[in-house]
Design a protein around this motif. Structure first.
Motif, PDB file in Angstrom:
ATOM      1  N   LYS A  18       3.480 -12.013   3.037  1.00 40.44           N
ATOM      2  CA  LYS A  18       3.215 -12.518   1.685  1.00 40.44           C
ATOM      3  C   LYS A  18       2.068 -11.765   0.992  1.00 40.44           C
ATOM      4  O   LYS A  18       1.694 -12.112  -0.131  1.00 40.44           O
ATOM      5  CB  LYS A  18       2.913 -14.009   1.738  1.00 40.44           C
ATOM      6  CG  LYS A  18       4.080 -14.837   2.298  1.00 40.44           C
ATOM      7  CD  LYS A  18       3.774 -16.309   2.279  1.00 40.44           C
ATOM      8  CE  LYS A  18       4.984 -17.109   2.743  1.00 40.44           C
ATOM      9  NZ  LYS A  18       5.284 -16.941   4.150  1.00 40.44           N
ATOM     10  N   PHE A  19       1.496 -10.774   1.652  1.00 36.19           N
ATOM     11  CA  PHE A  19       0.400 -10.027   1.038  1.00 36.19           C
ATOM     12  C   PHE A  19       0.916  -9.162  -0.110  1.00 36.19           C
ATOM     13  O   PHE A  19       2.051  -8.682  -0.089  1.00 36.19           O
ATOM     14  CB  PHE A  19      -0.295  -9.132   2.068  1.00 36.19           C
ATOM     15  CG  PHE A  19      -1.016  -9.895   3.154  1.00 36.19           C
ATOM     16  CD1 PHE A  19      -1.228 -11.254   3.048  1.00 36.19           C
ATOM     17  CD2 PHE A  19      -1.464  -9.239   4.304  1.00 36.19           C
ATOM     18  CE1 PHE A  19      -1.884 -11.962   4.058  1.00 36.19           C
ATOM     19  CE2 PHE A  19      -2.114  -9.928   5.305  1.00 36.19           C
ATOM     20  CZ  PHE A  19      -2.324 -11.293   5.183  1.00 36.19           C
ATOM     21  N   ILE A  20       0.054  -8.948  -1.089  1.00 35.71           N
ATOM     22  CA  ILE A  20       0.377  -8.087  -2.222  1.00 35.71           C
ATOM     23  C   ILE A  20      -0.444  -6.807  -2.087  1.00 35.71           C
ATOM     24  O   ILE A  20      -1.675  -6.856  -2.060  1.00 35.71           O
ATOM     25  CB  ILE A  20       0.038  -8.777  -3.555  1.00 35.71           C
ATOM     26  CG1 ILE A  20       0.833 -10.067  -3.706  1.00 35.71           C
ATOM     27  CG2 ILE A  20       0.313  -7.844  -4.733  1.00 35.71           C
ATOM     28  CD1 ILE A  20       0.472 -10.856  -4.938  1.00 35.71           C
ATOM     29  N   PRO A  21       0.222  -5.658  -1.988  1.00 32.52           N
ATOM     30  CA  PRO A  21      -0.545  -4.408  -1.865  1.00 32.52           C
ATOM     31  C   PRO A  21      -1.218  -4.041  -3.188  1.00 32.52           C
ATOM     32  O   PRO A  21      -0.626  -4.137  -4.256  1.00 32.52           O
ATOM     33  CB  PRO A  21       0.530  -3.383  -1.493  1.00 32.52           C
ATOM     34  CG  PRO A  21       1.808  -3.956  -2.018  1.00 32.52           C
ATOM     35  CD  PRO A  21       1.674  -5.445  -1.927  1.00 32.52           C
ATOM     36  N   GLY A  22      -2.489  -3.662  -3.085  1.00 31.81           N
ATOM     37  CA  GLY A  22      -3.224  -3.201  -4.251  1.00 31.81           C
ATOM     38  C   GLY A  22      -3.731  -1.792  -4.036  1.00 31.81           C
ATOM     39  O   GLY A  22      -3.502  -1.179  -2.978  1.00 31.81           O
ATOM     40  N   ALA A  23      -4.423  -1.248  -5.019  1.00 28.27           N
ATOM     41  CA  ALA A  23      -4.932   0.124  -4.913  1.00 28.27           C
ATOM     42  C   ALA A  23      -6.001   0.244  -3.840  1.00 28.27           C
ATOM     43  O   ALA A  23      -6.203   1.322  -3.264  1.00 28.27           O
ATOM     44  CB  ALA A  23      -5.489   0.578  -6.264  1.00 28.27           C
ATOM     45  N   THR A  24      -6.702  -0.865  -3.549  1.00 29.63           N
ATOM     46  CA  THR A  24      -7.799  -0.815  -2.584  1.00 29.63           C
ATOM     47  C   THR A  24      -7.540  -1.670  -1.348  1.00 29.63           C
ATOM     48  O   THR A  24      -8.472  -2.000  -0.622  1.00 29.63           O
ATOM     49  CB  THR A  24      -9.105  -1.287  -3.257  1.00 29.63           C
ATOM     50  OG1 THR A  24      -8.943  -2.639  -3.712  1.00 29.63           O
ATOM     51  CG2 THR A  24      -9.458  -0.393  -4.437  1.00 29.63           C
ATOM     52  N   GLY A  25      -6.282  -2.055  -1.130  1.00 33.68           N
ATOM     53  CA  GLY A  25      -5.959  -2.875   0.042  1.00 33.68           C
ATOM     54  C   GLY A  25      -5.103  -4.070  -0.327  1.00 33.68           C
ATOM     55  O   GLY A  25      -4.714  -4.255  -1.489  1.00 33.68           O
TER      56      GLY A  25
END
Length: 498
Positions: free
Chosen positions: A13-20
């Motif tokens: 369920k994690f959402i990938p972002g530019a910094t993690g």
């Protein structure tokens, strides 16, 4: 009360972002209009669709000297809802005044419950899915509280070029505010929770759940954080009026917050609105805390008190709720998927049980889910608008069970029932659709197909699975009226197949 994290982080369920990676944390405050003929503190009607300001009593209009009187039916409905949510029922609760600028609530404050609500902590089991493999994930969403409060009126800004009008028909209507714990971690979970909550309320008959009419509205609290970290600053998305929009609003707001945090900014605690056309949230006002509302006990209302016998009497009359019905259907031989579909709406469950009574449950489920609901979905109609009644569908299944018609013919009869109505037995007789069970007639059809296809005979004898081709040709030749089992047996016998 400090927030407590009850969920273990789930990488899926994690959402990938530019910094993690980021994790969404979601809680919900659902305002559900109580099904009652009269308002919470007056005898005015709650009928939807009346002319503006038709359903307004002197109490609703806050005329001098008019005092509120609690509606016992609204209390009963709130307690029944609490029991359906497996929640703690508080035998003593207190109504408070919530002070806030309400342009469409004449008294200038809202009568609500703050420190002492009528219902305490409960739990909702939510099935999220199906996934690509048809599986469901069950999660627990905690209920923080349920309290009673009065609704505000409605401001109308499109009736005049320079003035806003106010319709007080909704002013004073009883609401149950159902507050969840921050236990949801995705838009899918939030949609599933709201769907399940609406289903429970409809089974109980305490709220109709008609979001398009405003009788059920959701305030969605969204924050983001690094997986497993401390709770972030939340923003409340106010008055979302569809389950689909709830999912869209969460996705949009999560992306907005992640972008701000990854750029080194901070999230302002605020109330926001969701614009479904633009697919984005926008600021409405800074978010108030409880002390900003200056709650104090309403001096015109005594504490609400009832005994255990009152609660026990209500508990005895509760209907079978979705979770219990689902387990019963599974025990009767239905798959978890089929059972979940059938209990998703009370009207669907009632329709299915009427069809399945005294018949094979699996067969009834297949016809209700695949044929009836499939046709309803294509036509954009709900189960309440079905042109094929439960009695009609039940008769059709009886004809199949008796061997009067085949499954293929039953599909044709269903189409006739859907488009023209009528009685399935009369349709079969009047249109000559009765299944051919005369083995002599079937044998002649089998012989004709075999004689016309000698090359296929050799192939089928070398590869017995090709016998199905002959069965299909015979069924085609008999207009689908031949008994399929008889055809299959005769084809195998004629071809000397095992």
């Amino acid at each position: 009360m400090p927030l407590v994290d009850t969920r273990t982080p789930d990488p899926k369920k994690f959402i990938p972002g530019a910094t993690g990676d980021w994790e969404i944390v979601i809680g919900m405050e659902v305002h559900a209009q109580v099904l009652s003929e009269a308002k919470l503190f007056s005898g005015a009607s709650t009928r939807f669709g009346s002319e503006p300001n038709d359903n307004v009593s002197l109490v609703d209009a806050a005329m001098p000297g008019m005092l509120p009187v609690i509606n016992e039916e609204c209390v009963r409905q709130a307690v029944r809802t609490g029991l359906g949510l497996k929640a703690q029922i508080n035998n003593r609760s207190v109504f408070d005044r919530k002070n806030y600028f309400y342009p469409d609530l004449p008294q200038g404050y809202q009568i609500s419950q703050f420190a002492h609500p009528i219902v305490g902590e409960g739990i909702v089991i939510v099935s999220v899915g199906p996934d690509q493999k048809g599986g469901f994930e069950d999660i627990e969403v905690g209920i923080e509280r349920l309290h009673l409060e009065q609704d505000a009126g409605k401001s109308m800004h499109d009736q005049h070029a320079t003035m806003s009008f106010v319709d007080l028909n909704r002013s004073g209507v009883a609401l149950m505010e159902i507050v969840s714990k921050p236990d949801m971690r995705s838009s899918d979970e939030a949609r599933a929770y709201l769907t399940k909550l609406r289903t429970i309320l409809r089974y109980l008959g305490t709220c109709d759940g008609n979001m398009d009419e405003g009788s059920m509205r959701a305030d969605v609290n969204v924050s983001v954080r690094r997986p497993g970290g401390a709770f972030g600053t939340r923003c409340e998305i106010k008055n979302v009026n569809s389950i689909r929009f709830v999912g869209q609003a969460i996705e949009s707001e999560a992306r907005r917050q992640i972008a701000i945090l990854e750029e080194g900014g901070e999230i302002d605690q605020e109330t926001r609105l969701f614009d479904p056309v633009k697919g984005e949230t926008r600021a409405m006002r800074s978010k108030e805390d409880a002390h900003d509302y200056r709650y104090f006990p309403d001096p015109d209302l005594l504490p609400l008190e009832f005994d255990d016998a009152f609660v026990e009497d209500l508990a005895k009359d509760l209907p079978e709720l979705p979770d219990d019905k689902r387990q019963r259907l599974i025990a009767s031989g239905l798959s978890p998927y089929d059972a979940s579909i059938l209990v998703s709406e009370k009207a669907i469950a009632d329709f299915f049980e009427g069809v399945a009574e005294g018949r094979d449950a699996k067969q009834a489920a297949n016809w209700v889910i695949n044929d009836l609901l499939g046709a309803l979905n294509k036509s954009g109609r709900g189960i309440e608008e079905t042109p094929v009644s439960g009695a009609q569908l039940g008769t059709l299944l009886d004809l199949v069970r008796e061997g009067t018609i085949s499954g293929k013919i039953a599909k044709d009869v269903f189409e006739i029932l859907w488009n023209e109505g009528g009685d399935a037995r009369e349709i079969v007789e009047s249109r000559g659709l009765r299944q051919v069970t005369d083995t002599g007639a079937i044998e002649r059809a089998v012989d004709e197909v075999i004689a016309a296809n000698p090359d296929k005979v050799a192939q089928a004898q070398a590869k017995p699975t090709l016998a199905g081709w002959f069965v299909g040709q015979v069924m085609k030749a008999t207009g689908g009226k031949a008994n399929p089992q008889s055809v299959n047996d005769l084809v195998k016998a004629k071809l000397n197949l095992p």
